[in-house]
Design an enzyme around this catalytic site. Structure first.
Site, PDB file in Angstrom:
ATOM      1  N   ASN A   1      22.438   1.133  19.760  1.00 36.76           N
ATOM      2  CA  ASN A   1      23.216   2.082  20.604  1.00 36.76           C
ATOM      3  C   ASN A   1      22.254   2.983  21.439  1.00 36.76           C
ATOM      4  O   ASN A   1      21.180   3.087  20.759  1.00 36.76           O
ATOM      5  CB  ASN A   1      24.172   3.100  19.812  1.00 36.76           C
ATOM      6  CG  ASN A   1      24.859   4.323  20.497  1.00 36.76           C
ATOM      7  OD1 ASN A   1      24.720   5.237  20.126  1.00 36.76           O
ATOM      8  ND2 ASN A   1      25.329   3.851  21.921  1.00 36.76           N
TER       9      ASN A   1
ATOM     10  N   GLN B   1      36.305   8.234  13.526  1.00 37.21           N
ATOM     11  CA  GLN B   1      34.979   8.719  13.085  1.00 37.21           C
ATOM     12  C   GLN B   1      35.330   9.930  12.522  1.00 37.21           C
ATOM     13  O   GLN B   1      35.850  10.803  13.170  1.00 37.21           O
ATOM     14  CB  GLN B   1      34.177   8.735  14.304  1.00 37.21           C
ATOM     15  CG  GLN B   1      32.721   9.167  13.699  1.00 37.21           C
ATOM     16  CD  GLN B   1      31.784   9.176  14.975  1.00 37.21           C
ATOM     17  OE1 GLN B   1      31.668  10.418  15.844  1.00 37.21           O
ATOM     18  NE2 GLN B   1      30.899   8.289  15.051  1.00 37.21           N
TER      19      GLN B   1
ATOM     20  N   CYS C   1      24.896  13.080  14.133  1.00 38.90           N
ATOM     21  CA  CYS C   1      25.128  14.157  15.092  1.00 38.90           C
ATOM     22  C   CYS C   1      23.799  15.227  15.134  1.00 38.90           C
ATOM     23  O   CYS C   1      23.581  15.744  13.950  1.00 38.90           O
ATOM     24  CB  CYS C   1      26.324  15.067  14.868  1.00 38.90           C
ATOM     25  SG  CYS C   1      26.598  16.373  15.542  1.00 38.90           S
TER      26      CYS C   1
ATOM     27  N   PRO D   1      32.601   6.496  20.023  1.00 39.00           N
ATOM     28  CA  PRO D   1      33.222   7.469  20.178  1.00 39.00           C
ATOM     29  C   PRO D   1      32.862   8.581  20.989  1.00 39.00           C
ATOM     30  O   PRO D   1      31.731   9.124  20.942  1.00 39.00           O
ATOM     31  CB  PRO D   1      33.194   7.986  18.481  1.00 39.00           C
ATOM     32  CG  PRO D   1      32.573   6.834  18.028  1.00 39.00           C
ATOM     33  CD  PRO D   1      31.876   6.159  18.898  1.00 39.00           C
ATOM     34  N   LEU D   2      33.593   9.020  21.921  1.00 43.26           N
ATOM     35  CA  LEU D   2      33.058  10.194  22.787  1.00 43.26           C
ATOM     36  C   LEU D   2      33.830  11.205  22.850  1.00 43.26           C
ATOM     37  O   LEU D   2      34.944  11.274  23.251  1.00 43.26           O
ATOM     38  CB  LEU D   2      33.275   9.419  24.284  1.00 43.26           C
ATOM     39  CG  LEU D   2      32.476   8.478  24.521  1.00 43.26           C
ATOM     40  CD1 LEU D   2      32.614   7.499  25.831  1.00 43.26           C
ATOM     41  CD2 LEU D   2      30.720   8.327  24.334  1.00 43.26           C
ATOM     42  N   THR D   3      33.225  12.531  22.331  1.00 45.26           N
ATOM     43  CA  THR D   3      34.218  13.541  22.283  1.00 45.26           C
ATOM     44  C   THR D   3      34.351  14.310  23.482  1.00 45.26           C
ATOM     45  O   THR D   3      33.318  14.115  24.443  1.00 45.26           O
ATOM     46  CB  THR D   3      33.195  14.733  21.419  1.00 45.26           C
ATOM     47  OG1 THR D   3      32.770  13.876  20.178  1.00 45.26           O
ATOM     48  CG2 THR D   3      34.075  15.962  20.935  1.00 45.26           C
TER      49      THR D   3
ATOM     50  N   ASP E   1      21.503   3.946  25.925  1.00 46.39           N
ATOM     51  CA  ASP E   1      20.770   3.592  27.294  1.00 46.39           C
ATOM     52  C   ASP E   1      21.243   2.136  27.908  1.00 46.39           C
ATOM     53  O   ASP E   1      20.834   1.529  28.867  1.00 46.39           O
ATOM     54  CB  ASP E   1      19.530   3.600  27.375  1.00 46.39           C
ATOM     55  CG  ASP E   1      18.673   5.153  26.946  1.00 46.39           C
ATOM     56  OD1 ASP E   1      19.495   5.872  26.937  1.00 46.39           O
ATOM     57  OD2 ASP E   1      17.716   4.876  26.698  1.00 46.39           O
TER      58      ASP E   1
ATOM     59  N   LYS F   1      27.218   5.673  11.367  1.00 47.68           N
ATOM     60  CA  LYS F   1      26.417   5.992  12.503  1.00 47.68           C
ATOM     61  C   LYS F   1      25.260   6.692  12.277  1.00 47.68           C
ATOM     62  O   LYS F   1      25.556   7.786  11.562  1.00 47.68           O
ATOM     63  CB  LYS F   1      27.390   6.369  13.640  1.00 47.68           C
ATOM     64  CG  LYS F   1      26.654   6.636  14.992  1.00 47.68           C
ATOM     65  CD  LYS F   1      26.591   5.401  15.779  1.00 47.68           C
ATOM     66  CE  LYS F   1      26.307   5.705  17.388  1.00 47.68           C
ATOM     67  NZ  LYS F   1      25.605   6.748  17.610  1.00 47.68           N
TER      68      LYS F   1
END
Length: 687
Positions: free
Chosen positions: A527, A394, A425, A340-342, A529, A464
């Site tokens: 998750n 998410q 987060c 998930p990429l905001t 790199d 996550k």
């Protein structure tokens, strides 16, 4: 810079604009000592670019001064007198007046008939059809994105590609009558939104489970979940972060960080988690649908009945609860998972990654309180395209009641394959409210959230997390067995602590340890790199217990990483192929945000946000050592042709030039500043 070569120019469009010269890439002004070997440069965090492509770095001081002066000139007032800041009420009045005078009514734009709008003079939009035609901007080059898919355009006269409609319409205006776009689902209906606005929505399943678990205190009934007096309204239109955090950027239908992944950002953050203000009606709603309009009683009747006391007493019987292994499961093993990429991980970008080989996609992080308030911008983050065959959403919340009700609402109103709860987060505004990675310090609250959510719905619940809160104090390994017993189907571990943010490499050895400690019923994903197919292969081979890996920033820099993993090769992609990928993104963006002027500029905005990541990609053929690492600072270099050099520029002015190749000239006074400023190699923040 010279004009593009004939081959590349033809690939752009029939009559390509002449490109102004672009500065050679200098992504950070990394030093390139002549005596240093490629291995020594890589050890110092400098990308080892082949000597024949290196060039002297441009004067950073003069370039910065020029950019600053240009931005200042664009922002300067037209007169010598500074304008007084407008109040929110005045700003709203001005916006409504602008709509009334310059925004053509969508119904009239679609039909071409002034009498077609049922609101008449009460409509909030302009009905001056002839005036709109007189000041209508010129069409853009290319074909309307809706013609090939739908056979009609829902934007009619307002479409910036209206000239291409004539061939399809062929004298029959009925063909431009709007047709519902069924390729996107999970849309918030007005009836549901009004119920949420009025706090009339019922949550029988969530309330029953909360009471059974002892997580619903006295006096909660009839009260909005997680409301605190004096708190602000959460607006999650966003920025990108590897832990799914939101940051306040508005999108027309999407908003913009994730237990997803992206460049870290502390400035653009999610607003308060416990809002007290009521969400405003959707601007797109026409005149007569005012906020005071009563909800259709039939909708109220369709709601699930509130759970009775008898039902609650039955649910407290532990023998009747479904075991996590008996629940609906989803298999993540071996699948390529786009994080998930905001901001950048919007629906058009996910469509693009699906076309390039991604197996699993997940929407941008949405705040539970915003969803429960019926905020249209937040619900837009849950939208799903038909190509996303394995799709999740998410969410982020600090308390079990908020999360459980949001989960029940999503399960009832949306079609998703799993629901991911963000507990990683690192953004301060999220953490200070007890959500995100703050939950890592409160395992009891984590337990309540996961148990309440997983027992409320049959949809698989995933989590996550980061490795811990403080550097050197990892704790997920001690919680992972419990997380499986609490009801989670899968957990994604980002190999950094909250304190580390993105300043250090991900700790994959610790991720392996977590995977080995997890129960069989809990799938573990890693998750952090992953920038090449070799990273994926090494992690999978090093820890067979690892179900899969989530890819975030690597996909932002080069979305074709999914193709590389499936084909097990380093793809030396050409600048023309990269331009084709940008064209696909623009087409998907116009179909999602619209082909009118507003949709074009929204697409441009998100294209520029994405280009603020893609310029960091260094072509395979230019590197002495493969693969490129995310924390490498590129030296100043030329590409193999003019377009490749332009795509490698770190200047926002050059990103704008690329957008003009695809979406026409920018409006007068247009400026752009990227929302994400990575600290992965520019600076180290450990706070």
């Amino acid at each position: 810079m010279a004009e593009l070569s004939a081959e590349v120019a033809t690939d752009i469009h029939d009559a390509p604009p002449e490109l102004p010269p672009a500065l050679p890439s200098n992504g950070g002004g990394a030093p390139t000592p002549a005596a240093a070997t490629p291995e020594e440069l890589a050890a110092k965090g400098v990308a080892p670019v082949k000597a024949e492509f290196l060039c002297p770095p441009p004067s950073r001081t003069s370039q910065t001064a020029a950019d600053n002066s240009a931005s200042a000139a664009a922002r300067a007032p037209q007169s010598g007198v500074l304008k007084q800041a407008k109040s929110k009420r005045q700003f709203k009045r001005d916006r409504q007046q602008e709509q009334k005078t310059s925004h053509l009514c969508p119904v009239i734009a679609k039909s071409g008939d002034v009498s077609s709008c049922k609101f008449g003079d009460g409509c909030r939009f302009s009905h001056d059809l002839e005036g709109f035609k007189a000041q209508r901007p010129d069409d853009l080059d290319g074909e309307c994105p809706f013609i090939s898919d739908e056979g009609r355009c829902p934007y009619g006269l307002a479409c910036r590609f209206y000239g291409t409609h004539k061939e399809v319409v062929a004298g029959d205006s009925s063909l431009i009558v709007p047709k519902k776009n069924f390729s996107e689902t999970n849309e918030l209906t007005k009836d549901v939104q009004r119920l949420l606005w009025k706090n009339n929505m019922k949550f029988p399943k969530a309330d029953a489970k909360l009471k059974a678990l002892g997580l619903m205190g006295p006096g909660v009934k009839g009260k909005k979940p997680d409301m605190e007096e004096g708190s602000e309204c959460a607006v999650s239109n966003h920025e990108a972060n590897e832990n799914g955090c939101s940051n306040g950027v508005d999108t027309k239908a999407d908003n913009l960080n994730g237990a997803g992944e992206v460049a870290p950002q502390e400035n653009n953050v999610v607003d308060e988690l416990r809002p007290s203000k009521k969400a405003k009606p959707d601007v797109a709603e026409q005149g007569s649908n005012s906020p005071g309009k009563e909800v259709d009683q039939s909708i109220l009747d369709k709601q699930p009945e509130a759970a009775s006391e008898d039902h609650l007493s039955v649910e407290t019987d532990g023998s009747l609860k479904s075991h996590p292994r008996e629940r609906k499961l989803i298999d993540f093993r071996g699948k390529l998972y786009l994080a998930p990429l905001t901001t950048v991980g919007n629906l058009p970008f996910r469509r693009l990654c699906k076309a390039l080989g991604a197996d699993i996609t997940c929407g941008e992080m949405a705040m539970c309180t915003n969803l429960l308030q019926g905020q249209a911008a937040e619900w837009a983050l849950l939208r799903r395209h038909s190509s996303e065959d394995l799709f999740g959403v998410q969410i982020c919340g600090a308390y079990a009641d908020t999360v459980a009700r949001a989960v029940e609402l999503i399960d009832r109103e949306c079609t998703v394959d799993f629901i991911d709860i963000n507990m990683g987060c690192p953004i301060e505004l999220v953490v200070s409210k007890g959500a995100g990675s703050a939950l890592l310090n409160k395992p009891t609250r984590m337990k309540g959230i996961i148990e309440a959510a997983s027992s409320t719905v049959e949809t698989p619940i995933t989590v996550k997390v980061r490795t811990g809160y403080l550097e050197g104090k990892n704790k997920v390994d001690s919680l992972i067995a419990d997380i499986g017993n609490w009801g989670a189907t899968a957990i994604t571990v980002h190999g950094r602590t909250r304190q580390q943010r993105y300043s250090k490499s991900a700790d994959w050895d610790y991720i392996y340890q977590c995977a080995r400690n997890a129960p069989e019923s809990l799938q573990v994903l890693g998750n952090g790199d992953i920038s090449a197919y070799t990273d994926w292969s090494v992690h999978k081979a090093s820890c067979p217990e690892l179900s899969s890996c989530m890819i975030g920033r690597g996909a932002l820099t080069k979305p074709w990483i999914f193709t590389e993993i499936k084909e097990q090769r380093h793809w030396d992609i050409s600048s023309g192929e990269r331009l084709d990928i940008l064209k696909d993104y623009v087409r998907f963006g116009l179909q999602h945000w619209g082909s009118d002027t507003k949709g074009v500029e929204t697409t441009r905005h998100f294209l520029l946000e994405w280009l603020s990541y893609t310029f960091r990609y260094i072509p395979v053929g230019l590197l002495e050592i493969l693969p490129q690492r995310l924390n490498w600072r590129p030296p100043s270099y030329f590409g193999r042709n003019d377009l490749e050099t332009l795509m490698a520029s770190e200047s926002a002015a050059d990103w704008i030039r690329i957008s003009e190749m695809l979406l026409g000239k920018v409006p007068t006074g247009f400026t752009f500043s990227p929302k994400h400023k990575s600290n992965s190699y520019d600076r180290a923040e450990n706070g």
